[in-house]
Design an enzyme around this catalytic site. Structure first.
Site, PDB file in Angstrom:
ATOM      1  N   ASP A   7       1.001  -1.329  -0.035  1.00 40.87           N
ATOM      2  CA  ASP A   7       0.299  -0.186   0.144  1.00 40.87           C
ATOM      3  C   ASP A   7       1.325   1.561  -0.614  1.00 40.87           C
ATOM      4  OD1 ASP A   7      -3.084   1.996   0.096  1.00 40.87           O
ATOM      5  OD2 ASP A   7      -2.194   1.909   1.885  1.00 40.87           O
ATOM      6  N   GLU A   9       0.781   5.748   0.416  1.00 35.52           N
ATOM      7  CA  GLU A   9       0.272   6.907   0.873  1.00 35.52           C
ATOM      8  C   GLU A   9       0.595   7.758   0.221  1.00 35.52           C
ATOM      9  OE1 GLU A   9      -2.923   6.968   2.335  1.00 35.52           O
ATOM     10  OE2 GLU A   9      -2.303   4.867   2.548  1.00 35.52           O
ATOM     11  N   HIS A  57      -4.019  10.727   5.468  1.00 37.11           N
ATOM     12  CA  HIS A  57      -3.107  10.080   6.518  1.00 37.11           C
ATOM     13  C   HIS A  57      -2.385  10.801   7.290  1.00 37.11           C
ATOM     14  CE1 HIS A  57      -0.462  12.304   3.596  1.00 37.11           C
ATOM     15  NE2 HIS A  57      -0.975  11.990   2.596  1.00 37.11           N
ATOM     16  N   HIS A 152      -5.624   6.843   7.558  1.00 41.19           N
ATOM     17  CA  HIS A 152      -4.935   5.996   6.714  1.00 41.19           C
ATOM     18  C   HIS A 152      -3.499   4.960   6.900  1.00 41.19           C
ATOM     19  CE1 HIS A 152      -8.308   5.216   3.468  1.00 41.19           C
ATOM     20  NE2 HIS A 152      -8.244   5.473   4.755  1.00 41.19           N
ATOM     21  N   ASP A 157      -2.251  -0.383   6.606  1.00 40.93           N
ATOM     22  CA  ASP A 157      -3.360  -1.372   5.989  1.00 40.93           C
ATOM     23  C   ASP A 157      -3.135  -2.594   4.847  1.00 40.93           C
ATOM     24  OD1 ASP A 157      -4.522   1.069   6.508  1.00 40.93           O
ATOM     25  OD2 ASP A 157      -5.111   1.990   4.006  1.00 40.93           O
TER      26      ASP A 157
END
Length: 235
Positions: A7, A9, A57, A152, A157
């Site tokens: 994942d 960001e 985030h 997040h 995640d």
């Protein structure tokens, strides 16, 4: 094949207009078991983040100012994912950003470094058509605890996605729950039994049992208004 759940960001939504990666998280799974191996990087995007992205985030420009740039961690990241199946939720988004970061370095696109890329969002949409298939929605539907997900985070995640994936794919190859899914220890070896060698006895119902059965059928027939299909089949 090794599986890596990944994942990212970012500073915004569009790598084409200059948005950059600010965090990458990866967790490794082998044989449907998390190995404990992972990679996690906070990155200086060399530009300001959008307010909308920071609300998601929580990674501010001040926090990221002293972090390494993507080029400084690219070799470690690419070595970790090399040859593995990479599982990403909404893969097009993350891969688009990774490809752009690699392009800036004159490196091949992300897919050229890995075994294959699997989009878990596509899998979820096939399994749950017409429903919300965000990571949060899947956690709730598949009973994955995401109570710590107030913001997040790439590594958090990626870990949640690994648990979601296990539940999405459980039962594809067997109707028995794989003991490896629970992480409770080594799998149990189940002996194969040839059932054709068994002679199964046939027990006929006695008169009392037949009478009781007929009583139940009459009650069902009455409830169905005389439309019970077993009466028609016996007629």
């Amino acid at each position: 094949m090794r599986q890596i759940f990944l994942d990212t960001e970012t500073t915004g939504l569009s790598p084409e207009t200059g948005d950059r990666i600010v965090e990458v998280g990866c967790v490794e799974m082998v044989g449907r078991r998390l190995t404990g191996e992972h990679r996690h990087f906070y990155l200086n995007p060399e530009r300001k983040g959008s307010e909308d992205a920071i609300r998601i985030h929580g990674l501010t420009d001040e926090f990221l100012a002293d972090k390494p740039v993507f080029a400084a961690v690219a070799d470690e990241l690419m070595d970790f994912v090399a040859g593995a199946e990479i599982i990403i939720h909404n893969a097009g988004f993350d891969v688009g950003f990774l490809d752009e970061e690699l392009r800036r370095m004159g490196r091949p696109r992300f897919a050229d470094h890995v075994g294959r890329i699997t989009d878990s969002l596509f899998m979820a949409r096939e399994m749950f058509p017409g429903k919300s298939n965000s990571l949060d929605a899947l956690c709730k539907r598949l009973e994955v605890d995401n109570s710590n997900r107030t913001l997040h985070g790439a590594l958090l995640d990626a870990g949640l996605l690994a648990e979601v994936y296990i539940r999405l794919t459980r039962g594809q190859n067997t109707l028995m729950i794989d003991s490896a899914d629970s992480g409770s220890g080594p799998g149990l070896a189940v002996a194969q039994i040839d059932l054709s060698s068994f002679m199964l006895p046939v027990l006929d119902a006695d008169e009392a049992e037949l009478l009781l059965h007929e009583t139940v059928l009459k009650e069902l027939d009455k409830s169905a208004g005389g439309l019970a299909i077993w009466r028609k089949a016996m007629a």
